[in-house]
Design a protein around this motif. Sequence first.
Motif, mmCIF file in Angstrom:
data_model
loop_
_atom_site.group_PDB
_atom_site.id
_atom_site.type_symbol
_atom_site.label_atom_id
_atom_site.label_comp_id
_atom_site.label_asym_id
_atom_site.label_seq_id
_atom_site.Cartn_x
_atom_site.Cartn_y
_atom_site.Cartn_z
ATOM 1 N N PRO B 30 5.491 17.838 4.270
ATOM 2 C CA PRO B 30 4.380 18.543 4.901
ATOM 3 C C PRO B 30 4.247 18.150 6.374
ATOM 4 O O PRO B 30 4.592 17.023 6.753
ATOM 5 C CB PRO B 30 3.153 18.078 4.117
ATOM 6 N N GLU B 31 3.763 19.061 7.141
ATOM 7 C CA GLU B 31 3.626 18.809 8.570
ATOM 8 C C GLU B 31 2.666 17.645 8.817
ATOM 9 O O GLU B 31 1.614 17.546 8.191
ATOM 10 C CB GLU B 31 3.081 20.062 9.255
ATOM 11 N N GLY B 32 3.052 16.772 9.708
ATOM 12 C CA GLY B 32 2.182 15.662 10.074
ATOM 13 C C GLY B 32 2.330 14.437 9.200
ATOM 14 O O GLY B 32 1.798 13.379 9.519
ATOM 15 N N GLN B 33 3.040 14.537 8.065
ATOM 16 C CA GLN B 33 3.211 13.361 7.188
ATOM 17 C C GLN B 33 4.127 12.366 7.881
ATOM 18 O O GLN B 33 5.202 12.739 8.356
ATOM 19 C CB GLN B 33 3.799 13.811 5.843
ATOM 20 N N PRO B 34 3.717 11.106 7.962
ATOM 21 C CA PRO B 34 4.474 10.144 8.771
ATOM 22 C C PRO B 34 5.838 9.785 8.193
ATOM 23 O O PRO B 34 6.653 9.196 8.882
ATOM 24 C CB PRO B 34 3.584 8.892 8.803
ATOM 25 N N PHE B 35 6.097 10.101 6.934
ATOM 26 C CA PHE B 35 7.404 9.771 6.344
ATOM 27 C C PHE B 35 7.943 11.043 5.702
ATOM 28 O O PHE B 35 7.177 11.950 5.339
ATOM 29 C CB PHE B 35 7.264 8.677 5.296
ATOM 30 N N SER B 36 9.273 11.103 5.539
ATOM 31 C CA SER B 36 9.851 12.320 4.979
ATOM 32 C C SER B 36 9.848 12.246 3.463
ATOM 33 O O SER B 36 9.986 11.173 2.868
ATOM 34 C CB SER B 36 11.278 12.513 5.492
ATOM 35 N N ASN B 37 9.717 13.388 2.826
ATOM 36 C CA ASN B 37 9.728 13.431 1.371
ATOM 37 C C ASN B 37 11.071 13.006 0.800
ATOM 38 O O ASN B 37 11.129 12.425 -0.287
ATOM 39 C CB ASN B 37 9.379 14.837 0.886
ATOM 40 N N GLU B 38 12.161 13.285 1.517
ATOM 41 C CA GLU B 38 13.477 12.875 0.998
ATOM 42 C C GLU B 38 13.527 11.368 0.803
ATOM 43 O O GLU B 38 13.928 10.880 -0.247
ATOM 44 C CB GLU B 38 14.606 13.295 1.953
ATOM 45 N N VAL B 39 13.101 10.636 1.818
ATOM 46 C CA VAL B 39 13.144 9.178 1.704
ATOM 47 C C VAL B 39 12.202 8.702 0.599
ATOM 48 O O VAL B 39 12.533 7.828 -0.193
ATOM 49 C CB VAL B 39 12.776 8.511 3.051
ATOM 50 N N ASP B 383 -1.181 -3.194 6.343
ATOM 51 C CA ASP B 383 -1.094 -2.475 7.619
ATOM 52 C C ASP B 383 -0.105 -1.312 7.524
ATOM 53 O O ASP B 383 -0.381 -0.209 7.993
ATOM 54 C CB ASP B 383 -0.636 -3.429 8.740
ATOM 55 N N ALA B 384 1.032 -1.598 6.907
ATOM 56 C CA ALA B 384 2.059 -0.553 6.786
ATOM 57 C C ALA B 384 1.539 0.603 5.943
ATOM 58 O O ALA B 384 1.770 1.772 6.260
ATOM 59 C CB ALA B 384 3.325 -1.144 6.157
ATOM 60 N N GLN B 385 0.808 0.247 4.892
ATOM 61 C CA GLN B 385 0.287 1.309 4.016
ATOM 62 C C GLN B 385 -0.654 2.236 4.780
ATOM 63 O O GLN B 385 -0.659 3.441 4.579
ATOM 64 C CB GLN B 385 -0.432 0.694 2.818
ATOM 65 N N GLU B 386 -1.425 1.643 5.680
ATOM 66 C CA GLU B 386 -2.334 2.469 6.466
ATOM 67 C C GLU B 386 -1.548 3.477 7.328
ATOM 68 O O GLU B 386 -1.926 4.637 7.428
ATOM 69 C CB GLU B 386 -3.193 1.569 7.353
ATOM 70 N N LEU B 387 -0.430 2.986 7.899
ATOM 71 C CA LEU B 387 0.377 3.871 8.737
ATOM 72 C C LEU B 387 0.999 5.013 7.945
ATOM 73 O O LEU B 387 1.300 6.071 8.487
ATOM 74 C CB LEU B 387 1.486 3.064 9.423
ATOM 75 N N LEU B 388 1.220 4.789 6.647
ATOM 76 C CA LEU B 388 1.821 5.852 5.831
ATOM 77 C C LEU B 388 0.829 6.983 5.563
ATOM 78 O O LEU B 388 1.220 8.055 5.092
ATOM 79 C CB LEU B 388 2.323 5.282 4.492
ATOM 80 N N GLU B 389 -0.446 6.740 5.836
ATOM 81 C CA GLU B 389 -1.492 7.768 5.679
ATOM 82 C C GLU B 389 -1.437 8.423 4.303
ATOM 83 O O GLU B 389 -1.439 9.645 4.168
ATOM 84 C CB GLU B 389 -1.374 8.835 6.784
ATOM 85 N N LEU B 390 -1.384 7.602 3.279
ATOM 86 C CA LEU B 390 -1.217 8.127 1.919
ATOM 87 C C LEU B 390 -2.468 8.831 1.411
ATOM 88 O O LEU B 390 -2.419 9.574 0.434
ATOM 89 C CB LEU B 390 -0.842 6.982 0.964
ATOM 90 N N ASP B 391 -3.594 8.553 2.033
ATOM 91 C CA ASP B 391 -4.843 9.147 1.550
ATOM 92 C C ASP B 391 -5.165 10.482 2.207
ATOM 93 O O ASP B 391 -6.151 11.125 1.856
ATOM 94 C CB ASP B 391 -6.007 8.169 1.782
ATOM 95 N N VAL B 392 -4.338 10.860 3.165
ATOM 96 C CA VAL B 392 -4.582 12.145 3.816
ATOM 97 C C VAL B 392 -3.918 13.237 2.983
ATOM 98 O O VAL B 392 -2.737 13.164 2.666
ATOM 99 C CB VAL B 392 -4.005 12.142 5.245
ATOM 100 N N LYS B 393 -4.709 14.214 2.607
ATOM 101 C CA LYS B 393 -4.147 15.288 1.781
ATOM 102 C C LYS B 393 -3.486 16.333 2.678
ATOM 103 O O LYS B 393 -4.082 16.829 3.625
ATOM 104 C CB LYS B 393 -5.254 15.931 0.958
ATOM 105 N N ARG B 394 -2.215 16.594 2.354
ATOM 106 C CA ARG B 394 -1.492 17.611 3.129
ATOM 107 C C ARG B 394 -0.921 18.641 2.170
ATOM 108 O O ARG B 394 -0.514 18.306 1.076
ATOM 109 C CB ARG B 394 -0.357 16.960 3.915
ATOM 110 N N GLY B 395 -0.849 19.862 2.636
ATOM 111 C CA GLY B 395 -0.437 21.033 1.858
ATOM 112 C C GLY B 395 0.712 20.937 0.934
ATOM 113 O O GLY B 395 1.282 20.112 0.458
#
Lengths: 458, 395
Positions: B30-39, B383-395
């Motif tokens: 999804p757009e804006g997600q800090p990490f790629s789904n493939e990884v 800290d790293a978990q925060e950067l992954l923005e796992l709580d932000v819901k994306r499409g």
Amino acid sequence: MVFGFQGARAVCLIFVTLTLGLPCFADLLTGGETTVFDKSVNAFGFPLTNLPLPEHPRFFAGNAFFNTNWVDASSDVNGRDGLGPLFNVRSCSTCHFKDGRGQPPDGNAVPDGWLIRISIPGTTKHNAPLPHPIYGNQVSVRALPGALPEARVRIQYNIVDGFYPDGESYQLLDPHYTLLNWAYGDPHPELLSSPRVASAVFGLGLLDAVSKDDILSRSDPDDQDGDGISGRPNWVWSPSLKKTELGRFGWKANKATLLDQTAGAFVGDIGITNSLFPLENNTDTQVLSEKFPSGGSPELSDQDMEDVVFYLQTLAVPAARLNDRTVFKKGKAFFGQLGCVACHIPVLKTSEDYPVSAVADQTIRPYTDLLLHDMGEGLADARPDFEASGSEWRTPPLWGIGLFAKVNKHTRLIHDGRARNVEEAILWHGGEGEASKRAFMNLSAPERLAIIQFIERL
Amino acid sequence: MSIRSILIVLLIGSLSPLLRADFEVAPPTPEGQPFSNEVAFEFLGNYATLAWYLYSDSVKETVRFNMGVYRFRKDPNEETFEALKDSWIEARKVYGRTEVYRFSDGPIDQMELEELINAWPIDESYIDYTVDDPESGIIQNLKDYPEINSRLLRQLNLVGGEANIATGWHAIEFLLWGQDRSEEGPGQRKWTDFTTAPNAERRMNYLVAATELLRSHLVAVADQWSMSNYENATGDFFLKRPTTLIKLVMRGVSSLAGRELAAERMSVALRSKSQEDEHSCFSDTTHLDFVANMEGLEAVLFGAFKPVYGTQVEGKGMYDLIVDADQAAADTVRQKFFLAKEKVAAIEAPFDQAIVAEEGSQKTLQVQEAVNALWSLVYALADAQELLELDVKRG
């Protein structure tokens, strides 16, 4: 839900807001920002979700002390010795297993998580119940080798049959308690006794943080508003504060602070002396102290005590569980209409200046007013406790009530565990709860089920 | 072909691409997600693969240990007893690596088997005699427990308190070593406790029953991660949202490093100065537990592991996921992990002597440094978990 789960709330918020609308979601956040989303067997054992990581080591240190089995001071184990000589159990977690609640023993078994408070008529200079001259203020059912347990308890239940107005039948267990095999002489002829189940210990910091003014604002001792509900504060002596304070903890709100409660339980239940209670829980008549070595004076250090209290302050409440939105809403509506909310106050606030900042300034849903209410003759123990009469009990919180089955593998409720489930607990209500109980009984069977299911999801 | 089997075939068909270590299919990032789904999917797939290797290793070592128990029962003597203890130590080490899968809402927690496999701290007098209480324990209680078998032990585990442990690694450890009353070495139980001592036969029955129970519980957990068992965990595992899974994996890693290792097994023991708080206190192998736990953490963090029984597994780890979002945060995690690993390895054995050592001595400092390093790792992960923005819901 120990680490990295701060965000679970946010995810749930988005999810539930989208599907259900905000009001329902707020109902799930029993502990405000401290709420833990877990419904496993460990649901009661997590630190507050918003507890900063640097405070976690203290939480786990307290947790370790809570679970430790204390041993005889004559053993060569250091650091955890000083058990007894008279005691009820060997660790906090025996009664509060997985931080949950106890239940009455089967038949003649020696109880774990359940004890009998005793006293004789009269009060101490601090207005506390007058301890029994030989046996003190609770019956110790265990003792180290060389001493004898104070007495044995036998529980018998009479089955009481009853009917709802719609013809459906129910059965309640009416308990009868007999104390026998008194080991240190006959008990006082006017012995007063009151059986008590060990309460769950999660969310205590949040209850501790509700301001005194807030609690007192709901008190209506003479029922001036005429709603049939009094709500009386219990003013009790606090050994740690050395003054009379508002009681909040215990079945009769007879403990003012968590430190009073914890220090009292260490010495009374396990026989572990501490700086607040430096003397063992046996009386001079029992001549035990000289015979048994001490595990130190006191046996529990102040630092360890502080960690246990911190642990209790920061144990989180699990979130309510919304399985079926319609049932939840319906049950909640009945819970309001029937007047249950007059005492089981759904929403409280914690004060902004509570010393543990994670606990401060939270909107919580404990479903209690922390006040005393007359619950009628059926539940009365006829044993006054400070200002609580023999028929008055503190409204117990309802949060987490549906998870006892999972965590503690039982659903026993009420101060002595006589109710076998939520329905029976409702049916035991009398006195100020009588009108709400009648209203409950007059509902149709599906409506009664909705209210029970609502409570079981808290 | 029944409807059920058709469904299973369809299910396997739809999941099997997800279950291989190398993913070909991942939903678009999804757009804006800090990490790629493939990884993310490669990492989660490899996490499941590693779980199978770690747990099946543990099953196999436990089977070997169980064989040693049978051998000792058939031919009890000093030699078979010593060999048995050695094989407990080996099996225990391999089990320790799997503990990184705890606290993650995975099979070990969901099946509620952890408390039967690895409950601790233990009150040994619940099981057998101690110096202070020669009559104590289930083994010596003929009146209440005329027959000792695995069903009874399972029933008695954790009855009347969280230290009343009847089953699992530490119960067996106590049966093999006895109380550790020695400064230099471990507990000194004699093999004759199982042959000629009072209640020897009951003690032997206990050892056999507890071992068989441990083996069966480990098989049950491992089975949930089996790559050919699509009806169970591996399938269930992927039913959760990927962001939820990543958070659960992080919770497991952080909980093992912080709560378990740093807090409960090190800080608490250091504080109480009590040998009772040593993890594997009877066998004096606590330092090996620490090392094994760090190996499990390393496998999940960096995606690589060499099973005892099998060839090297290589794949993406949590580190790679963090790299994908933020190289600097990943570097910090890597650096903190290896520092912690070094500090943990530096703790001198036996650990009980570090516990009772004087405050401020070299031995206690070593433990304190390990504690600090482990918490630093936990903070870096948060800290790293925060950067992954796992709580932000994306499409």
